[in-house]
Write a protein that holds these residues in place. Sequence first.
Motif, PDB file in Angstrom:
ATOM      1  N   ILE A 206      10.777   6.851 -12.943  1.00 40.47           N
ATOM      2  CA  ILE A 206      10.689   6.276 -11.629  1.00 40.47           C
ATOM      3  C   ILE A 206      11.269   7.369 -10.569  1.00 40.47           C
ATOM      4  O   ILE A 206      10.569   6.837  -9.041  1.00 40.47           O
ATOM      5  N   THR A 207      12.323   6.908 -10.740  1.00 39.57           N
ATOM      6  CA  THR A 207      14.155   7.916  -9.670  1.00 39.57           C
ATOM      7  C   THR A 207      12.430   8.793  -8.417  1.00 39.57           C
ATOM      8  O   THR A 207      13.146   9.415  -7.487  1.00 39.57           O
ATOM      9  N   PHE A 208      12.062  10.025  -9.603  1.00 36.96           N
ATOM     10  CA  PHE A 208      11.148  10.961  -8.969  1.00 36.96           C
ATOM     11  C   PHE A 208      10.252  10.826  -7.733  1.00 36.96           C
ATOM     12  O   PHE A 208       9.505  11.695  -7.794  1.00 36.96           O
ATOM     13  N   LEU A 209       9.376   9.342  -8.057  1.00 33.09           N
ATOM     14  CA  LEU A 209       8.613   9.462  -6.961  1.00 33.09           C
ATOM     15  C   LEU A 209       9.512   8.693  -5.787  1.00 33.09           C
ATOM     16  O   LEU A 209       8.698   7.948  -5.223  1.00 33.09           O
TER      17      LEU A 209
ATOM     18  N   ALA B 157      11.311   4.068   1.891  1.00 36.58           N
ATOM     19  CA  ALA B 157      10.174   4.684   2.073  1.00 36.58           C
ATOM     20  C   ALA B 157       9.333   3.834   3.286  1.00 36.58           C
ATOM     21  O   ALA B 157       7.892   3.615   3.497  1.00 36.58           O
ATOM     22  N   VAL B 158       9.740   2.835   3.607  1.00 31.30           N
ATOM     23  CA  VAL B 158       9.325   2.284   4.670  1.00 31.30           C
ATOM     24  C   VAL B 158       9.384   2.259   6.536  1.00 31.30           C
ATOM     25  O   VAL B 158      10.567   2.366   6.770  1.00 31.30           O
TER      26      VAL B 158
ATOM     27  N   THR C 166       6.065   0.401  -4.065  1.00 33.32           N
ATOM     28  CA  THR C 166       5.478  -0.457  -5.152  1.00 33.32           C
ATOM     29  C   THR C 166       6.302   0.034  -6.602  1.00 33.32           C
ATOM     30  O   THR C 166       6.759  -0.547  -7.438  1.00 33.32           O
ATOM     31  N   VAL C 167       6.143   1.663  -6.552  1.00 38.70           N
ATOM     32  CA  VAL C 167       7.406   2.062  -8.328  1.00 38.70           C
ATOM     33  C   VAL C 167       8.811   1.508  -7.872  1.00 38.70           C
ATOM     34  O   VAL C 167       9.132   1.482  -8.940  1.00 38.70           O
ATOM     35  N   GLY C 168       8.829   1.340  -6.171  1.00 37.47           N
ATOM     36  CA  GLY C 168      10.709   0.952  -6.573  1.00 37.47           C
ATOM     37  C   GLY C 168      10.531  -0.084  -6.958  1.00 37.47           C
ATOM     38  O   GLY C 168      12.309  -0.842  -7.280  1.00 37.47           O
ATOM     39  N   LEU C 169      10.120  -1.305  -6.483  1.00 36.26           N
ATOM     40  CA  LEU C 169       9.824  -2.837  -7.403  1.00 36.26           C
ATOM     41  C   LEU C 169       9.772  -2.305  -8.671  1.00 36.26           C
ATOM     42  O   LEU C 169      10.731  -3.176  -8.980  1.00 36.26           O
ATOM     43  N   ALA C 170       9.572  -1.534  -9.073  1.00 39.23           N
ATOM     44  CA  ALA C 170       9.130  -1.743 -10.741  1.00 39.23           C
ATOM     45  C   ALA C 170      10.375  -1.219 -11.618  1.00 39.23           C
ATOM     46  O   ALA C 170      11.595  -1.369 -12.209  1.00 39.23           O
TER      47      ALA C 170
ATOM     48  N   ARG D  93       0.921  -0.715  -0.073  1.00 39.79           N
ATOM     49  CA  ARG D  93       0.048  -0.302  -0.043  1.00 39.79           C
ATOM     50  C   ARG D  93       0.683   1.133  -0.006  1.00 39.79           C
ATOM     51  O   ARG D  93       0.500   2.220   0.661  1.00 39.79           O
ATOM     52  N   LYS D  94       2.032   1.392  -0.185  1.00 40.84           N
ATOM     53  CA  LYS D  94       2.920   2.271  -0.211  1.00 40.84           C
ATOM     54  C   LYS D  94       3.182   2.582  -1.699  1.00 40.84           C
ATOM     55  O   LYS D  94       4.308   1.443  -2.224  1.00 40.84           O
TER      56      LYS D  94
END
Length: 489
Positions: free
Chosen positions: A461-464, A399-400, A277-281, A272-273
């Motif tokens: 993605i890094t901007f997120l 982020a966690v 999740t975008v970091g996984l991508a 839910r974070k």
Amino acid sequence: MSVDLTTSPYRWRWLILVVMTVAEVMDLLDASIVNVAGPALERSLGASSVGLQWVIGGYALTLGAGLVLGGRLGDRYGRRRMFLVGLAGFTLSSLLCALAPNIEALIVFRLLQGTAGAMLLPQGLGLLRENFSGPELTKVFAVFGPVLGLGGIVGPVLGGFLIEGDILGLGWRSVFLVNLPIGLVALAIAAKFVPKKPGDRTVQVDMVGAGLVVASCALLVLPLNQGQEDGWPLWTWLCMAASVIGFGLFALQQRRAAAAAREPLVTTALLRKPAFTVGLAGIALFFGGLIGTQLVLTLFLQIGQHFSAGDAGLGNLPLALGTAIGGAVSGAFLADKIGRKVLQAGPVIQLAGAALLWFELDSLSAGSFSIWDIAPGVAVAGVGAGMVIAALFSFILAAVDDEEIGSASGVLSAVQAIGGSIGVALFGSLFFAQAKTGDFTTGFHHALIVQTCLLAAFLAITFLLPKKGRSEEDQHGNTPVALKQDAAA
């Protein structure tokens, strides 16, 4: 006889660091050490391009698919026990790989080797945290992390040396046999000197979730490996669609397990974070491109330019050296100074290296190729990759929450390995499609185009991601909350 000491500090703790590092580097090396074995496997076992992709990517597939499960088993049955089981299985499967009579058997044994590695790899950090504390633990991570980070990068160099040396006429089999003495010595030392600490039998192991992960990964990698060879029939597209559905079912099943007060394989709050999740991508995109292009570089040198295994291994040195330099600069001060901008500078430098490599390939003269012709572009790309590798995990883990670090780290490592397996399948298929026509330079160009697309997506993605990363200490769960939880366990 095992040592069971609870005094602090434990007198043999630095020996534990050596054993953990050696065993886990051996595990990571095998993800890329066979990259240079293609021609040797073709001559010895009649391996096709698809067979070679499975030998290389199959290991990373089962390694990634089993990593989170391996960490859970360590929690339940004890990290020392699972480390010994994983190391014994890895050593035995290495022997089986060396004895493989045909390519089909080698693929099966490589899948088993990856599975054993998945049981082995997650235990290292936990065992170090059990035996070190305070400032010593920070020093341990300062050594342990970078060494593991370079493990996969130098694999082709070592593999080329072993195959070229042809020790006792073993050829490619020595790549696997070298694990035997190392594994047996590490196993004996670990069995004697790693203190016993019981696991927590109340920890539940979600085998349904683990099965969904394995099935979904297999449904994704299988068509990517076989599709090019078979002409992309309908079943390949159905498999990939089923893979997406499988990962969706896994996420749903994890949420339901948590709602029913059962322990999910992955902490559901992580899903839910958005930054996680975008970091996984991002990890899948980055490592898929990195591992894929490293494979194409090796194939280009061996198949396209007829380099020997040893020369092809040495041809990876500019990448390894560039990665080491980029990682040292990023890890030492740059990530702390400029924050997540280091994750944006890294892919930009990689793209510059890819552009330089493109023009270097275009300017090659027939019959006069040398590794120095492409070394600058490869090295520049390596510097950019090293900058990202050294910092990426810390920014995603920022982020966690503290109590989620263990689960999050396991998921990140799993996605990294699976991304590498997908990269091997995708980039290998691209290169071999052109290799059939003898146009190896175009095959490399196609790989660079795909890598450019992946790096562009990763850059977006890094901007997120969070603007600041976790410290090295916090990144490995050495926080007050995490340490308190360990003490309670």
